[in-house]
Design a protein around this motif. Structure first.
Motif, PDB file in Angstrom:
ATOM      1  N   SER A  64       0.835  -1.199   0.000  1.00  0.00           N
ATOM      2  CA  SER A  64       0.000   0.000   0.000  1.00  0.00           C
ATOM      3  C   SER A  64       0.872   1.252   0.000  1.00  0.00           C
ATOM      4  CB  SER A  64      -0.910   0.002   1.232  1.00  0.00           C
ATOM      5  OG  SER A  64      -1.687   1.181   1.286  1.00  0.00           O
ATOM      6  N   ALA A  65       0.402   2.290  -0.676  1.00  0.00           N
ATOM      7  CA  ALA A  65       1.129   3.560  -0.707  1.00  0.00           C
ATOM      8  C   ALA A  65       0.137   4.697  -0.888  1.00  0.00           C
ATOM      9  CB  ALA A  65       2.161   3.577  -1.836  1.00  0.00           C
ATOM     10  N   THR A  66       0.523   5.875  -0.453  1.00  0.00           N
ATOM     11  CA  THR A  66      -0.304   7.071  -0.633  1.00  0.00           C
ATOM     12  C   THR A  66       0.598   8.253  -0.920  1.00  0.00           C
ATOM     13  OG1 THR A  66      -2.061   8.419   0.352  1.00  0.00           O
ATOM     14  CG2 THR A  66      -0.323   7.690   1.822  1.00  0.00           C
ATOM     15  N   ASP A  67       0.121   9.197  -1.722  1.00  0.00           N
ATOM     16  CA  ASP A  67       0.954  10.340  -2.091  1.00  0.00           C
ATOM     17  C   ASP A  67       0.089  11.413  -2.738  1.00  0.00           C
ATOM     18  OD1 ASP A  67       3.250  11.888  -2.424  1.00  0.00           O
ATOM     19  OD2 ASP A  67       4.422  10.243  -3.270  1.00  0.00           O
ATOM     20  N   GLY A  68       0.714  12.514  -3.047  1.00  0.00           N
ATOM     21  CA  GLY A  68       0.090  13.593  -3.807  1.00  0.00           C
ATOM     22  C   GLY A  68       1.057  14.036  -4.888  1.00  0.00           C
ATOM     23  N   VAL A  69       0.851  15.224  -5.431  1.00  0.00           N
ATOM     24  CA  VAL A  69       1.764  15.714  -6.472  1.00  0.00           C
ATOM     25  C   VAL A  69       2.389  17.048  -6.098  1.00  0.00           C
ATOM     26  CG1 VAL A  69       0.530  14.464  -8.260  1.00  0.00           C
ATOM     27  CG2 VAL A  69      -0.056  16.847  -7.816  1.00  0.00           C
ATOM     28  N   GLY A  70       2.218  17.468  -4.847  1.00  0.00           N
ATOM     29  CA  GLY A  70       2.880  18.677  -4.376  1.00  0.00           C
ATOM     30  C   GLY A  70       2.400  19.939  -5.071  1.00  0.00           C
ATOM     31  N   THR A  71       3.286  20.927  -5.124  1.00  0.00           N
ATOM     32  CA  THR A  71       2.897  22.236  -5.645  1.00  0.00           C
ATOM     33  C   THR A  71       2.869  22.299  -7.168  1.00  0.00           C
ATOM     34  OG1 THR A  71       5.179  23.051  -5.463  1.00  0.00           O
ATOM     35  CG2 THR A  71       3.721  23.425  -3.584  1.00  0.00           C
ATOM     36  N   LYS A  72       3.054  21.163  -7.821  1.00  0.00           N
ATOM     37  CA  LYS A  72       2.857  21.119  -9.271  1.00  0.00           C
ATOM     38  C   LYS A  72       1.416  21.472  -9.629  1.00  0.00           C
ATOM     39  CE  LYS A  72       3.922  18.219 -13.316  1.00  0.00           C
ATOM     40  NZ  LYS A  72       4.562  16.964 -13.774  1.00  0.00           N
ATOM     41  N   VAL A  73       0.487  21.256  -8.693  1.00  0.00           N
ATOM     42  CA  VAL A  73      -0.908  21.594  -8.969  1.00  0.00           C
ATOM     43  C   VAL A  73      -1.076  23.079  -9.259  1.00  0.00           C
ATOM     44  CG1 VAL A  73      -1.849  19.668  -7.614  1.00  0.00           C
ATOM     45  CG2 VAL A  73      -1.474  21.896  -6.507  1.00  0.00           C
ATOM     46  N   ASP A  74      -0.175  23.914  -8.720  1.00  0.00           N
ATOM     47  CA  ASP A  74      -0.297  25.356  -8.960  1.00  0.00           C
ATOM     48  C   ASP A  74       0.014  25.698 -10.412  1.00  0.00           C
ATOM     49  OD1 ASP A  74      -0.824  28.008  -7.824  1.00  0.00           O
ATOM     50  OD2 ASP A  74       1.271  28.412  -8.371  1.00  0.00           O
ATOM     51  N   ILE A  75       0.911  24.942 -11.038  1.00  0.00           N
ATOM     52  CA  ILE A  75       1.194  25.155 -12.459  1.00  0.00           C
ATOM     53  C   ILE A  75      -0.044  24.803 -13.276  1.00  0.00           C
ATOM     54  CG2 ILE A  75       2.690  24.563 -14.386  1.00  0.00           C
ATOM     55  CD1 ILE A  75       4.111  26.024 -12.117  1.00  0.00           C
ATOM     56  N   ALA A  76      -0.690  23.681 -12.940  1.00  0.00           N
ATOM     57  CA  ALA A  76      -1.918  23.280 -13.634  1.00  0.00           C
ATOM     58  C   ALA A  76      -2.997  24.341 -13.463  1.00  0.00           C
ATOM     59  CB  ALA A  76      -2.404  21.936 -13.107  1.00  0.00           C
ATOM     60  N   ARG A  77      -3.106  24.891 -12.255  1.00  0.00           N
ATOM     61  CA  ARG A  77      -4.119  25.929 -11.994  1.00  0.00           C
ATOM     62  C   ARG A  77      -3.843  27.167 -12.827  1.00  0.00           C
ATOM     63  NH1 ARG A  77      -4.244  30.491  -9.602  1.00  0.00           N
ATOM     64  NH2 ARG A  77      -2.108  30.274  -8.843  1.00  0.00           N
ATOM     65  N   GLN A  78      -2.587  27.616 -12.848  1.00  0.00           N
ATOM     66  CA  GLN A  78      -2.249  28.833 -13.598  1.00  0.00           C
ATOM     67  C   GLN A  78      -2.487  28.663 -15.090  1.00  0.00           C
ATOM     68  OE1 GLN A  78       1.304  31.179 -12.528  1.00  0.00           O
ATOM     69  NE2 GLN A  78       1.686  29.683 -10.905  1.00  0.00           N
ATOM     70  N   LEU A  79      -2.217  27.472 -15.604  1.00  0.00           N
ATOM     71  CA  LEU A  79      -2.383  27.230 -17.029  1.00  0.00           C
ATOM     72  C   LEU A  79      -3.812  26.838 -17.396  1.00  0.00           C
ATOM     73  CD1 LEU A  79       0.908  25.255 -17.789  1.00  0.00           C
ATOM     74  CD2 LEU A  79       0.364  27.618 -18.445  1.00  0.00           C
ATOM     75  N   GLY A  80      -4.607  26.487 -16.395  1.00  0.00           N
ATOM     76  CA  GLY A  80      -5.963  26.035 -16.675  1.00  0.00           C
ATOM     77  C   GLY A  80      -5.995  24.689 -17.368  1.00  0.00           C
ATOM     78  N   VAL A  81      -4.983  23.866 -17.090  1.00  0.00           N
ATOM     79  CA  VAL A  81      -4.886  22.530 -17.681  1.00  0.00           C
ATOM     80  C   VAL A  81      -5.045  21.511 -16.557  1.00  0.00           C
ATOM     81  CG1 VAL A  81      -3.432  20.897 -18.934  1.00  0.00           C
ATOM     82  CG2 VAL A  81      -3.384  23.329 -19.530  1.00  0.00           C
ATOM     83  N   TYR A  82      -6.087  20.708 -16.622  1.00  0.00           N
ATOM     84  CA  TYR A  82      -6.420  19.830 -15.504  1.00  0.00           C
ATOM     85  C   TYR A  82      -6.377  18.344 -15.842  1.00  0.00           C
ATOM     86  CZ  TYR A  82      -8.111  24.299 -13.749  1.00  0.00           C
ATOM     87  OH  TYR A  82      -8.182  25.607 -13.362  1.00  0.00           O
ATOM     88  N   ASP A  83      -6.174  18.001 -17.110  1.00  0.00           N
ATOM     89  CA  ASP A  83      -6.315  16.595 -17.497  1.00  0.00           C
ATOM     90  C   ASP A  83      -5.009  15.821 -17.561  1.00  0.00           C
ATOM     91  OD1 ASP A  83      -5.236  17.774 -19.722  1.00  0.00           O
ATOM     92  OD2 ASP A  83      -6.721  17.010 -21.136  1.00  0.00           O
ATOM     93  N   SER A  84      -3.925  16.375 -17.022  1.00  0.00           N
ATOM     94  CA  SER A  84      -2.660  15.631 -16.999  1.00  0.00           C
ATOM     95  C   SER A  84      -2.127  15.397 -15.590  1.00  0.00           C
ATOM     96  CB  SER A  84      -1.586  16.360 -17.824  1.00  0.00           C
ATOM     97  OG  SER A  84      -1.260  17.621 -17.251  1.00  0.00           O
ATOM     98  N   ILE A  85      -2.573  16.205 -14.641  1.00  0.00           N
ATOM     99  CA  ILE A  85      -2.039  16.110 -13.285  1.00  0.00           C
ATOM    100  C   ILE A  85      -2.347  14.754 -12.656  1.00  0.00           C
ATOM    101  CG2 ILE A  85      -4.010  17.003 -11.963  1.00  0.00           C
ATOM    102  CD1 ILE A  85      -0.439  18.310 -11.593  1.00  0.00           C
ATOM    103  N   GLY A  86      -3.405  14.092 -13.146  1.00  0.00           N
ATOM    104  CA  GLY A  86      -3.748  12.766 -12.634  1.00  0.00           C
ATOM    105  C   GLY A  86      -2.706  11.719 -12.968  1.00  0.00           C
ATOM    106  N   HIS A  87      -2.035  11.853 -14.123  1.00  0.00           N
ATOM    107  CA  HIS A  87      -0.934  10.949 -14.453  1.00  0.00           C
ATOM    108  C   HIS A  87       0.130  11.012 -13.366  1.00  0.00           C
ATOM    109  CE1 HIS A  87      -1.569  10.095 -18.952  1.00  0.00           C
ATOM    110  NE2 HIS A  87      -2.678  10.674 -18.499  1.00  0.00           N
TER     111      HIS A  87
END
Length: 355
Positions: A64-87
């Motif tokens: 079992s493991a758990t994690d997130g993607v850190g502050t990379k989500v802020d780049i997705a927010r600024q660019l308005g691109v949401y369909d790749s951060i899940g990878h």
């Protein structure tokens, strides 16, 4: 009797109808991750996975493991691109699981937003589902939470948890590694999902670079480079296990290559990785030059072009490299395992990068 309107959940900022709409939009993507062991669909209180599928194992161990993607989500927010951060999310969870030799089975996600925009949430889940397909696992459920007042209307974060299975006598790790083993590096797709607090500070804050800027060496905009999804190695690692002997894997995440490789090196042995066997991509040089970041600090923070390590017997090297090449993975022998002698750490990097 008063006719004034009282407080409501909607007035407090939580839109239940928007959440329901998001669930409807994401269902088609979740369905694409389905494995035969999965029972039911999303919408229940728990995801169900038929554990009788594990009867083929003599002594199945769940990983079992758990994690997130850190502050990379802020780049997705600024660019308005949401369909790749899940990878990125799937890679961070499932590539940790495969390190012990486990096959990824299923995953759940948690998406926290300031305001539910159904299409955005569905786009995030689309990326997670696509990542699950690449990792060979099912997405069996998740949670979308709306936190008005704590997050801005466009702010969001993602996290996930995954489960895999491995036969007890096939668990990989330090106890299998021997002196003379080869260290095989698998190329990263870029920065992956670690070190973005440093990267954002250096490039965007101190450097004043724009996300839509075209910079020499990148071949695309800075934003596109920073949002490049983390490579998912799970099925590549499982292919290695089917074709040749593997003693250990190491997922290169926070802390860098040497620190993560050291986690699987036993007492008495030492890993030596030769920098001259590869040239890190342009983004790593850009971060270093722009922020005047010393090489050792870069190596402690970023993957420097290597996302996964396989430690294999020297005689397995050719088969391992051929297997990875057949799967389109850029890989090379980057070092070896030696007796520790007087070294203080379990792994070190020597020499200078190529190019």
């Amino acid at each position: 009797m008063s006719d004034t309107t009282g407080a409501s959940y909607a007035a407090a900022g939580v839109d239940i109808e928007a959440g329901d709409r998001a669930v409807e939009l994401m269902k088609e993507w979740v369905k694409k991750t389905r494995r035969p062991e999965v029972l039911g669909g999303i919408g229940g209180f728990a995801g169900l996975f038929d554990a009788s599928a594990l009867k083929k194992y003599e002594r199945p161990l769940l990983a079992s493991a758990t994690d997130g993607v850190g502050t990379k989500v802020d780049i997705a927010r600024q660019l308005g691109v949401y369909d790749s951060i899940g990878h990125d999310l799937v890679a961070m969870v499932m590539d940790d699981i495969v390190v012990c030799g486990a096959e990824p089975l299923f995953m759940t996600d948690y998406i926290c937003v300031g305001k539910v925009h159904p299409e955005r949430v569905a786009a995030i889940v689309k990326g997670i589902a696509e990542g699950c397909v690449l990792a060979g696992c099912a997405l069996v459920g998740g949670e979308t939470a709306e936190h008005p007042g704590l997050l801005g209307a466009d702010d969001f974060d993602v996290a996930g948890a995954g489960t895999g299975v491995v036969e007890a006598d096939r668990v990989l790790g330090a106890d299998r590694i021997r002196s003379g083993d080869a260290v095989i590096a698998m190329a990263s797709s870029g920065l992956h999902s670690n070190g973005y607090s440093l990267v954002r500070h250096v490039l965007l804050n101190e450097g004043g670079l724009a996300l839509d800027a075209h910079l020499d060496g990148l071949g695309r905009t800075l934003g596109e480079e920073l949002l490049e999804p983390t490579k998912i190695y799970s099925l590549d690692c499982l292919a290695l296990l089917r074709t040749t002997e593997v003693h250990a894997f190491s997922h290169v995440t926070g802390g860098g290559l040497a620190a993560n490789l050291a986690r699987v090196i036993p007492d008495g042995l030492h890993a030596v990785v030769d920098r001259s066997t590869w040239a890190p991509g342009a983004i790593f040089d850009l971060v270093g030059r722009t922020g005047r970041v010393e090489r050792l600090e870069l190596e402690k923070t970023l993957n420097m072009g290597v996302g996964m390590i396989a430690v294999v017997p020297e005689e397995s090297t050719d088969v391992a490299l051929a297997t990875l090449a057949d799967r389109g993975v850029d890989a090379w022998v980057a070092g070896e395992i030696t007796d520790r002698a007087h070294h203080e750490t379990g792994a070190e990097m020597v020499g200078d990068y190529a190019g």
